[in-house]
Design an enzyme around this catalytic site. Structure first.
Site, PDB file in Angstrom:
ATOM      1  N   GLU A  85       0.837  -1.189   0.000  1.00 26.55           N
ATOM      2  CA  GLU A  85       0.000   0.000   0.000  1.00 26.55           C
ATOM      3  C   GLU A  85       0.874   1.243   0.000  1.00 26.55           C
ATOM      4  O   GLU A  85       1.920   1.264   0.663  1.00 26.55           O
ATOM      5  CB  GLU A  85      -0.940   0.010   1.198  1.00 26.55           C
ATOM      6  CG  GLU A  85      -0.233  -0.067   2.532  1.00 26.55           C
ATOM      7  CD  GLU A  85      -1.196  -0.226   3.704  1.00 26.55           C
ATOM      8  OE1 GLU A  85      -2.400  -0.002   3.533  1.00 26.55           O
ATOM      9  OE2 GLU A  85      -0.717  -0.554   4.782  1.00 26.55           O
ATOM     10  N   HIS A 130       6.907  -0.517  12.607  1.00 22.89           N
ATOM     11  CA  HIS A 130       5.999   0.237  11.753  1.00 22.89           C
ATOM     12  C   HIS A 130       5.685   1.537  12.480  1.00 22.89           C
ATOM     13  O   HIS A 130       5.201   1.508  13.605  1.00 22.89           O
ATOM     14  CB  HIS A 130       4.726  -0.557  11.502  1.00 22.89           C
ATOM     15  CG  HIS A 130       3.779   0.104  10.546  1.00 22.89           C
ATOM     16  ND1 HIS A 130       4.172   0.536   9.291  1.00 22.89           N
ATOM     17  CD2 HIS A 130       2.482   0.407  10.648  1.00 22.89           C
ATOM     18  CE1 HIS A 130       3.147   1.052   8.676  1.00 22.89           C
ATOM     19  NE2 HIS A 130       2.091   1.002   9.489  1.00 22.89           N
TER      20      HIS A 130
END
Length: 91
Positions: free
Chosen positions: A48, A87
């Site tokens: 993404e 992340h």
């Protein structure tokens, strides 16, 4: 078209660490990296585009906590792996 892969120092260090300490995670990351070479915008790990990445920076899941973050350079036919662990620095 096959993209070449370059690694930041941090990503290279993480992958070398996983190769020794977590072979299963290293194998999964390697499979994703091989897929990135073929299809940088589609494929394994739910790719993404990242918000604010100007359609250049993408993310793919390795595990629930870990992502591969990378920039795609179509003009050079290359991918720069920026990060392969954590992340949003949430660890």
């Amino acid at each position: 078209m096959i993209y070449s892969i370059e690694y930041s120092k941090a990503a290279d260090k993480t992958l070398k660490k996983w190769k020794k300490s977590n072979p299963r995670l290293f194998k999964k990351a390697t499979a994703i990296l091989m897929d990135i070479m073929q299809h940088p915008r589609t494929g394994l790990g739910h790719p993404e585009p990242l918000v604010g990445g100007k359609d250049v920076t993408y993310s793919r899941h390795i595990t629930a906590e870990d992502r591969i973050i990378y920039d795609i350079y179509d003009d050079r036919i290359s991918v720069l792996i920026i990060q392969a662990e954590e992340h949003y620095n949430d660890k």
